[in-house]
Design an enzyme around this catalytic site. Structure first.
Site, PDB file in Angstrom:
ATOM      1  N   MET A   1     -12.336  -5.289   4.529  1.00  0.00           N
ATOM      2  CA  MET A   1     -11.742  -4.219   5.327  1.00  0.00           C
ATOM      3  C   MET A   1     -11.619  -4.709   6.772  1.00  0.00           C
ATOM      4  SD  MET A   1     -10.926  -1.666   3.468  1.00  0.00           S
ATOM      5  CE  MET A   1     -10.286  -0.809   4.897  1.00  0.00           C
TER       6      MET A   1
ATOM      7  N   HIS B   1      -0.812  -1.431  -4.157  1.00  0.00           N
ATOM      8  CA  HIS B   1      -2.177  -1.161  -3.705  1.00  0.00           C
ATOM      9  C   HIS B   1      -2.368   0.343  -3.516  1.00  0.00           C
ATOM     10  CE1 HIS B   1      -5.991  -2.295  -1.756  1.00  0.00           C
ATOM     11  NE2 HIS B   1      -5.758  -1.294  -0.923  1.00  0.00           N
TER      12      HIS B   1
ATOM     13  N   PHE C   1      -8.318   5.854   7.041  1.00  0.00           N
ATOM     14  CA  PHE C   1      -6.993   6.262   7.488  1.00  0.00           C
ATOM     15  C   PHE C   1      -6.063   5.050   7.564  1.00  0.00           C
ATOM     16  CE2 PHE C   1     -10.085   9.169   9.309  1.00  0.00           C
ATOM     17  CZ  PHE C   1      -9.583  10.393   8.887  1.00  0.00           C
ATOM     18  N   GLY C   2      -4.774   5.299   7.361  1.00  0.00           N
ATOM     19  CA  GLY C   2      -3.794   4.244   7.539  1.00  0.00           C
ATOM     20  C   GLY C   2      -3.438   4.084   9.006  1.00  0.00           C
TER      21      GLY C   2
ATOM     22  N   SER D   1       0.840  -1.205   0.000  1.00  0.00           N
ATOM     23  CA  SER D   1       0.000   0.000   0.000  1.00  0.00           C
ATOM     24  C   SER D   1       0.869   1.247   0.000  1.00  0.00           C
ATOM     25  CB  SER D   1      -0.895  -0.002   1.235  1.00  0.00           C
ATOM     26  OG  SER D   1      -1.524   1.258   1.348  1.00  0.00           O
TER      27      SER D   1
ATOM     28  N   HIS E   1      -8.034   0.616  -5.115  1.00  0.00           N
ATOM     29  CA  HIS E   1      -9.131   0.415  -4.172  1.00  0.00           C
ATOM     30  C   HIS E   1      -9.915   1.725  -4.049  1.00  0.00           C
ATOM     31  CE1 HIS E   1     -10.139  -0.446   0.379  1.00  0.00           C
ATOM     32  NE2 HIS E   1     -11.214  -0.445  -0.386  1.00  0.00           N
TER      33      HIS E   1
ATOM     34  N   ASP F   1      -7.291  -5.807   4.111  1.00  0.00           N
ATOM     35  CA  ASP F   1      -6.786  -4.439   4.035  1.00  0.00           C
ATOM     36  C   ASP F   1      -7.021  -3.740   5.372  1.00  0.00           C
ATOM     37  OD1 ASP F   1      -5.920  -1.989   3.162  1.00  0.00           O
ATOM     38  OD2 ASP F   1      -7.446  -1.743   1.612  1.00  0.00           O
TER      39      ASP F   1
ATOM     40  N   MET G   1      -9.556   7.829  -1.837  1.00  0.00           N
ATOM     41  CA  MET G   1     -10.593   8.256  -0.888  1.00  0.00           C
ATOM     42  C   MET G   1     -11.155   9.607  -1.312  1.00  0.00           C
ATOM     43  SD  MET G   1      -8.729   7.269   2.682  1.00  0.00           S
ATOM     44  CE  MET G   1      -7.782   5.747   2.837  1.00  0.00           C
TER      45      MET G   1
ATOM     46  N   MET H   1     -12.433   3.928  -2.532  1.00  0.00           N
ATOM     47  CA  MET H   1     -13.303   4.216  -1.388  1.00  0.00           C
ATOM     48  C   MET H   1     -14.031   5.514  -1.703  1.00  0.00           C
ATOM     49  SD  MET H   1     -10.726   3.073   1.630  1.00  0.00           S
ATOM     50  CE  MET H   1      -9.256   3.006   0.624  1.00  0.00           C
TER      51      MET H   1
ATOM     52  N   ASP I   1      -4.926   3.368  -2.499  1.00  0.00           N
ATOM     53  CA  ASP I   1      -6.173   3.723  -1.820  1.00  0.00           C
ATOM     54  C   ASP I   1      -6.664   5.086  -2.285  1.00  0.00           C
ATOM     55  OD1 ASP I   1      -6.675   1.486  -0.083  1.00  0.00           O
ATOM     56  OD2 ASP I   1      -4.855   2.060   0.994  1.00  0.00           O
TER      57      ASP I   1
HETATM   58 ZN    ZN Z   1      -7.033  -0.338   0.388  1.00  0.00          ZN
END
Ligand code: ZN
Length: 196
Positions: A139, A35, A145-146, A10, A68, A177, A39, A70, A37
């Site tokens: 998930m 990966h 958030f990471g 990620s 991914h 994830d 958002m 979101m 993310d």
């Molecule tokens: Zn992800």
């Protein structure tokens, strides 16, 4: 039993000021996929990057980009992410009123399609979608958030989904994830995850 496990690194915790270099480095470190993310500040509280940034980092790795989404109503943006260089696009079950249509559309573009579910969504909703996806993403934390800790109940969900895939004889990616670390990775693999 020998299992084929893939690692998707990620970039959520990368230094975004030198994202290309960071992508190059995780590629060289030996991951199987990158990966990414995405958002939107609506489906999840945070905002990250969009297609224009993905197209800029695309030349830094030849490995598949596992994108991914979101974001709400992801169907509106599929063309942009395909054009940006995504090899796999995962949408959220909770963010799309017509997930089968969107998954079909993603595949029609020659890109692999994935469906993700949040911690509060039961695994049974995915049974009717198995024919339309190449990947299921669970998930382990509430997305946004990471660096969060895995919610323990999600391990049970992973086992249920792993059984569901066996029952339907589906050999697709079962991705986890959120909060994955060297301590819990063995449990996740033993519970059925094959993309980490
Ligand atoms: Zn992800």
């Amino acid at each position: 039993m020998k299992k084929n496990i893939n690692i998707a690194a990620s970039i959520l915790s990368a230094d975004f000021s030198k994202l290309g270099k960071e992508v190059y480095e995780v590629d060289k470190a030996g991951c199987d996929m990158i990966h990414i993310d995405v958002m939107d500040g609506s489906f999840v509280p945070n905002i990250t990057i969009g297609p224009s940034v993905i197209s800029k980092i695309r030349p830094f790795s030849k490995k598949p980009f596992d994108v991914h989404l979101m974001i709400n109503d992801p169907a509106r943006h599929i063309d942009d992410f395909v054009a940006a260089g995504a090899d796999l696009i995962t949408i959220h079950y909770e963010a799309d009123k017509h997930p089968i249509r969107t998954l079909d559309y993603i595949r029609s573009k020659g890109v692999k399609a994935g469906i993700a579910i949040n911690p509060a969504t039961p695994p049974t909703v995915l049974e009717s979608l198995l024919d339309y996806c190449d990947l299921i993403l669970i998930m382990l934390v509430n997305p946004g958030f990471g660096g969060q800790k895995t919610i323990p109940s999600q391990i049970e969900k992973l086992k249920v989904l792993s059984k569901m895939l066996k029952k339907h004889n589906k050999q697709i990616f079962l991705e986890v994830d959120g909060g994955v670390n060297p301590k819990n990775i063995k449990t996740l693999i033993n519970s059925g995850a094959n993309l980490i």
